[in-house]
Design an enzyme around this catalytic site. Structure first.
Site, PDB file in Angstrom:
ATOM      1  N   ASP A 154      71.333   6.940   9.654  1.00  0.00           N
ATOM      2  CA  ASP A 154      70.477   7.414  10.744  1.00  0.00           C
ATOM      3  C   ASP A 154      71.259   7.266  12.043  1.00  0.00           C
ATOM      4  O   ASP A 154      71.061   6.322  12.817  1.00  0.00           O
ATOM      5  CB  ASP A 154      69.182   6.585  10.781  1.00  0.00           C
ATOM      6  CG  ASP A 154      68.338   6.924  11.994  1.00  0.00           C
ATOM      7  OD1 ASP A 154      67.454   6.109  12.338  1.00  0.00           O
ATOM      8  OD2 ASP A 154      68.582   7.980  12.605  1.00  0.00           O
ATOM      9  N   SER A 155      72.174   8.196  12.266  1.00  0.00           N
ATOM     10  CA  SER A 155      73.094   8.057  13.398  1.00  0.00           C
ATOM     11  C   SER A 155      72.639   8.920  14.576  1.00  0.00           C
ATOM     12  O   SER A 155      71.752   9.763  14.429  1.00  0.00           O
ATOM     13  CB  SER A 155      74.484   8.536  12.969  1.00  0.00           C
ATOM     14  OG  SER A 155      74.431   9.928  12.706  1.00  0.00           O
ATOM     15  N   TYR A 176      63.443  17.620  19.416  1.00  0.00           N
ATOM     16  CA  TYR A 176      64.892  17.779  19.229  1.00  0.00           C
ATOM     17  C   TYR A 176      65.239  19.210  19.601  1.00  0.00           C
ATOM     18  O   TYR A 176      64.555  20.138  19.137  1.00  0.00           O
ATOM     19  CB  TYR A 176      65.317  17.491  17.787  1.00  0.00           C
ATOM     20  CG  TYR A 176      65.342  16.020  17.415  1.00  0.00           C
ATOM     21  CD1 TYR A 176      65.330  15.024  18.386  1.00  0.00           C
ATOM     22  CD2 TYR A 176      65.397  15.625  16.087  1.00  0.00           C
ATOM     23  CE1 TYR A 176      65.348  13.682  18.040  1.00  0.00           C
ATOM     24  CE2 TYR A 176      65.428  14.286  15.725  1.00  0.00           C
ATOM     25  CZ  TYR A 176      65.409  13.323  16.723  1.00  0.00           C
ATOM     26  OH  TYR A 176      65.437  11.994  16.372  1.00  0.00           O
ATOM     27  N   GLU A 213      73.454  -1.899  12.548  1.00  0.00           N
ATOM     28  CA  GLU A 213      73.281  -1.155  13.809  1.00  0.00           C
ATOM     29  C   GLU A 213      74.297  -1.695  14.812  1.00  0.00           C
ATOM     30  O   GLU A 213      74.415  -2.901  14.998  1.00  0.00           O
ATOM     31  CB  GLU A 213      71.851  -1.368  14.329  1.00  0.00           C
ATOM     32  CG  GLU A 213      71.625  -1.015  15.816  1.00  0.00           C
ATOM     33  CD  GLU A 213      71.912   0.442  16.162  1.00  0.00           C
ATOM     34  OE1 GLU A 213      71.337   1.334  15.495  1.00  0.00           O
ATOM     35  OE2 GLU A 213      72.722   0.682  17.081  1.00  0.00           O
ATOM     36  N   ASP A 230      79.670  -2.634  13.572  1.00  0.00           N
ATOM     37  CA  ASP A 230      80.135  -1.268  13.340  1.00  0.00           C
ATOM     38  C   ASP A 230      79.877  -0.864  11.884  1.00  0.00           C
ATOM     39  O   ASP A 230      80.370  -1.515  10.958  1.00  0.00           O
ATOM     40  CB  ASP A 230      81.641  -1.212  13.654  1.00  0.00           C
ATOM     41  CG  ASP A 230      82.210   0.192  13.490  1.00  0.00           C
ATOM     42  OD1 ASP A 230      83.327   0.443  13.955  1.00  0.00           O
ATOM     43  OD2 ASP A 230      81.510   1.046  12.896  1.00  0.00           O
TER      44      ASP A 230
HETATM   45  N1  LIG Z   1      68.749   8.809  15.124  1.00  0.00           N
HETATM   46  C1  LIG Z   1      68.250   9.959  15.818  1.00  0.00           C
HETATM   47  C2  LIG Z   1      68.871  11.236  15.344  1.00  0.00           C
HETATM   48  C3  LIG Z   1      68.887  12.292  16.413  1.00  0.00           C
HETATM   49  C4  LIG Z   1      69.853  11.964  17.509  1.00  0.00           C
HETATM   50  C5  LIG Z   1      69.894  12.951  18.615  1.00  0.00           C
HETATM   51  C6  LIG Z   1      69.908  14.369  18.183  1.00  0.00           C
HETATM   52  N2  LIG Z   1      69.048  15.281  18.625  1.00  0.00           N
HETATM   53  C7  LIG Z   1      69.352  16.450  18.032  1.00  0.00           C
HETATM   54  C8  LIG Z   1      68.797  17.728  18.130  1.00  0.00           C
HETATM   55  C9  LIG Z   1      69.331  18.761  17.387  1.00  0.00           C
HETATM   56  C10 LIG Z   1      70.401  18.522  16.553  1.00  0.00           C
HETATM   57  C11 LIG Z   1      70.965  17.245  16.459  1.00  0.00           C
HETATM   58  C12 LIG Z   1      70.428  16.224  17.218  1.00  0.00           C
HETATM   59  N3  LIG Z   1      70.743  14.895  17.326  1.00  0.00           N
END
Ligand SMILES: NCCCCCc1nc2ccccc2[nH]1
Length: 292
Positions: free
Chosen positions: A159-160, A228, A109, A140
């Site tokens: 898990d980015s 999300y 991380e 990194d």
């Molecule tokens: N490690 C968390 C993964 C999500 C990161 C933030 C994020 N939130 C999202 C909503 C829709 C599509 C891609 C996305 N990426």
């Protein structure tokens, strides 16, 4: 800005913004890489926000953490060595720890503040760090991948956050090539792969790159995460040349309450049926993903 509400405005989803009612801001600081914020929401528990983008909420993080972990690990018979790139909140570690076959869990991380903040404010997520099999590297992920000896891992989970910000290079071809090299033959990788509603062009490029680099199978799966934007997020599931991997039919099922480590709670989201269903795509996405 509406007082008492957090609106998630980002160039990643132009013209829309999911909002959550804020009860109290619990933490807000700038790390060496990004703005880190934690707030108590009215209805989703505590919320982790990086550079204005929601990473997880206590209420629905299970959908993301369980799927990004068990889709790859339940697709190979006997995962032993697992690498997590990103995932500093510890949720993926908590899920990997459920697999009793796993002997070694490396995690890289880039931002130590994410680890510290998760341990302080999200103990049920950061519980993953308590497992003795976990080796934490702060650094990194691109460099870590380059230095990993060839054929080391059975599975890599990326898990980015998103291509805008510190995680940008984790979406580019050289990184995928370094993942393929670090995987054993028939090894699997699962990466955070955006939303079919919002990012079909990004997904198109990722699929194109993955098909060139991963000579086993390349599949896209998705899950529902209410906090999300667009309510969905997806994953690229790829395997290297070697023993065939059929992602759509889990060979290594994990049942609802199997947990290798004593402290983990039963699965809230993942099961073998939803594993198979996750690979069923709407036609507008199939057209792009299956044609690449
Ligand atoms: N490690 C968390 C993964 C999500 C990161 C933030 C994020 N939130 C999202 C909503 C829709 C599509 C891609 C996305 N990426």
């Amino acid at each position: 800005v509406i007082p008492g509400w957090f609106s998630e405005i980002s160039p990643m989803w132009p013209g829309e913004a999911h909002s959550l009612k804020v009860e109290k801001i619990l933490f807000q600081e700038k790390s060496d890489y990004q703005n880190v914020m934690v707030f108590q929401s009215a209805t989703y528990g505590k919320v982790l926000v990086l550079d204005g983008v929601i990473q997880l909420t206590e209420r629905d993080e299970c959908a993301y953490q369980e799927m990004i972990t068990h889709l790859p690990l339940c697709s190979i018979p006997n995962p032993k060595k697992v690498l997590v790139i990103g995932g500093g909140d510890g949720g993926v570690l908590r899920e990997v720890a459920r697999h009793s076959s796993v002997e070694q869990i490396d995690i890289c991380e880039i931002d130590g503040m994410v680890v510290d903040v998760s341990k302080k404010f999200f103990p049920d997520v950061a519980i993953g760090y308590d497992d003795p099999r976990v080796n934490l590297h702060i650094g990194d992920g691109v460099a870590f991948m380059k230095n990993a000896p060839e054929g080391t891992y059975d599975a890599v989970i990326v898990d980015s956050s998103d291509p805008i910000g510190p995680a940008q290079e984790l979406f580019e071809k050289p990184f995928f090539a370094s993942v393929a090299r670090a995987l054993r033959p028939g090894g699997v990788v699962c990466t955070q792969a955006e939303s079919i509603w919002l990012h079909m062009h990004i997904i198109e490029d990722i699929v194109t790159n993955c098909r060139q680099i991963f000579k086993g199978s390349v599949n896209y799966a998705w899950t529902t995460v209410p906090t999300y934007p667009s309510g969905v997020i997806g994953f690229m599931l790829c395997s290297t040349e070697g023993p065939a991997v059929d992602f759509k039919h889990p060979v290594n099922p994990i049942d609802a309450n199997e947990s290798a480590c004593k402290s983990s709670r039963p699965l809230k989201f993942y099961n073998s049926e939803i594993h198979a269903a996750a690979f069923c795509l709407p036609s507008f996405a199939k057209k792009v993903i299956d044609s690449k």
